[in-house]
Design an enzyme around this catalytic site. Structure first.
Site, short mmCIF file in Angstrom:
data_model
loop_
_atom_site.label_atom_id
_atom_site.label_comp_id
_atom_site.label_asym_id
_atom_site.label_seq_id
_atom_site.Cartn_x
_atom_site.Cartn_y
_atom_site.Cartn_z
N SER A 7 0.85 -1.19 0.00
CA SER A 7 0.00 0.00 0.00
C SER A 7 0.88 1.24 0.00
O SER A 7 1.59 1.51 0.98
CB SER A 7 -0.91 0.00 1.23
N HIS A 32 -1.05 -1.04 -4.37
CA HIS A 32 -2.39 -0.68 -3.89
C HIS A 32 -2.41 0.81 -3.59
O HIS A 32 -1.57 1.32 -2.83
CB HIS A 32 -2.71 -1.48 -2.62
N ASP A 34 -4.76 3.96 -2.22
CA ASP A 34 -5.96 4.36 -1.50
C ASP A 34 -6.29 5.81 -1.80
O ASP A 34 -5.49 6.71 -1.54
CB ASP A 34 -5.75 4.22 0.02
N MET A 36 -8.82 8.71 -0.75
CA MET A 36 -9.77 9.09 0.30
C MET A 36 -10.20 10.53 0.09
O MET A 36 -9.39 11.38 -0.30
CB MET A 36 -9.13 8.95 1.68
N HIS A 65 -8.19 1.72 -4.71
CA HIS A 65 -9.29 1.54 -3.76
C HIS A 65 -9.93 2.91 -3.51
O HIS A 65 -9.32 3.79 -2.91
CB HIS A 65 -8.74 0.94 -2.46
N MET A 67 -12.10 5.09 -1.58
CA MET A 67 -12.80 5.32 -0.31
C MET A 67 -13.44 6.70 -0.39
O MET A 67 -13.06 7.63 0.33
CB MET A 67 -11.83 5.22 0.87
N MET A 136 -12.16 -5.38 4.07
CA MET A 136 -11.44 -4.50 4.98
C MET A 136 -11.34 -5.17 6.35
O MET A 136 -12.36 -5.49 6.96
CB MET A 136 -12.15 -3.15 5.11
N ASP A 174 -7.24 -6.27 3.40
CA ASP A 174 -6.52 -5.01 3.60
C ASP A 174 -6.77 -4.50 5.00
O ASP A 174 -7.91 -4.28 5.40
CB ASP A 174 -7.01 -3.98 2.57
N SER A 197 2.17 -0.60 6.41
CA SER A 197 3.17 -0.36 7.45
C SER A 197 4.13 -1.54 7.62
O SER A 197 5.35 -1.36 7.75
CB SER A 197 2.47 -0.06 8.78
#
Length: 214
Positions: A7, A32, A34, A36, A65, A67, A136, A174, A197
């Site tokens: 990620s 990946h 994200d 947002m 992804h 969100m 998730m 994820d 992380s």
């Protein structure tokens, strides 16, 4: 086949190109991303200019992804950038089947993301046509959260339905994914493992990717 999806939200944004090249060399399968909007989730990540820069730099597939509210607004731009996979949340659109078809007709794989509180029953009518389902295993919006054990039940349910009905979707997980939780999810039937992380903070990225693939 197990695939590892670092990620990029957990990368060092001051050295994004370096981290992309280093993680590819470590054996990552897919990146990946994200996105947002600060509305659907209480955080803002990055927008299309950063996605465009990543698409120019990365040589492995990209999984976006969304969100966000109104995920429909991003599909054309993502397709133009050559994105490979796009997932959206079932709660974020009034027309999930139409959106799924639009993503697929744009040449991308379509996925639906399920929050920890969202049951599999909410997407039952889409399972025959969907390309992948993103489970998730934390509440979306922030990195570094603790893995929610009960979400594994949804992975088992989807794996059983896939075997029973002959569906072709992949199962992606994820949130809080490390070597230990990846093994739990793999045994439950997951195929794609998003990790932020854990991978980016590892001393040896190649070893971390290799261990997760095992």
């Amino acid at each position: 086949m197990t695939k590892v999806l670092p990620s990029l939200l957990a990368s060092d944004f001051t050295r994004l190109g370096h981290d992309i090249e280093k993680m590819e060399a470590a054996g990552a399968d897919i990146f990946h991303l994200d996105i947002m909007d600060g509305q659907f989730v209480p955080n803002i990540s990055y927008g299309m200019p950063v996605v465009e820069a990543i698409s120019r730099t990365a040589s492995i597939p990209l999984d976006v992804h969304l969100m966000t509210l109104d995920p429909e607004q991003f599909i054309d731009a993502l397709a133009a950038l050559g994105i490979d996979m796009v997932s959206f949340h079932i709660e974020a659109t009034n027309h999930p089947h139409r959106l799924m078809q639009r993503i697929q007709q744009s040449g991308m794989k379509a996925g639906i993301a399920l929050n920890p509180h969202t049951p599999v029953a909410h997407i039952q009518h889409l399972l025959a046509e969907i390309d992948f389902i993103l489970i998730m295993t934390v509440n979306p919006g922030f990195g570094g959260q603790k893995f929610i054990d009960t979400c594994v039940d949804k992975v088992r349910t989807l794996d059983a339905l896939r075997a029973e009905k002959g569906y072709g979707y992949e199962i992606e997980v994820d949130g809080g994914i490390n070597q230990e939780t990846a093994e739990i999810c793999r045994e439950a039937g997951a195929d794609l493992f998003v990790s932020g992380s854990h991978l980016f903070k590892s001393e040896d990225w190649q070893e971390a990717v290799r261990e997760m693939k095992q």
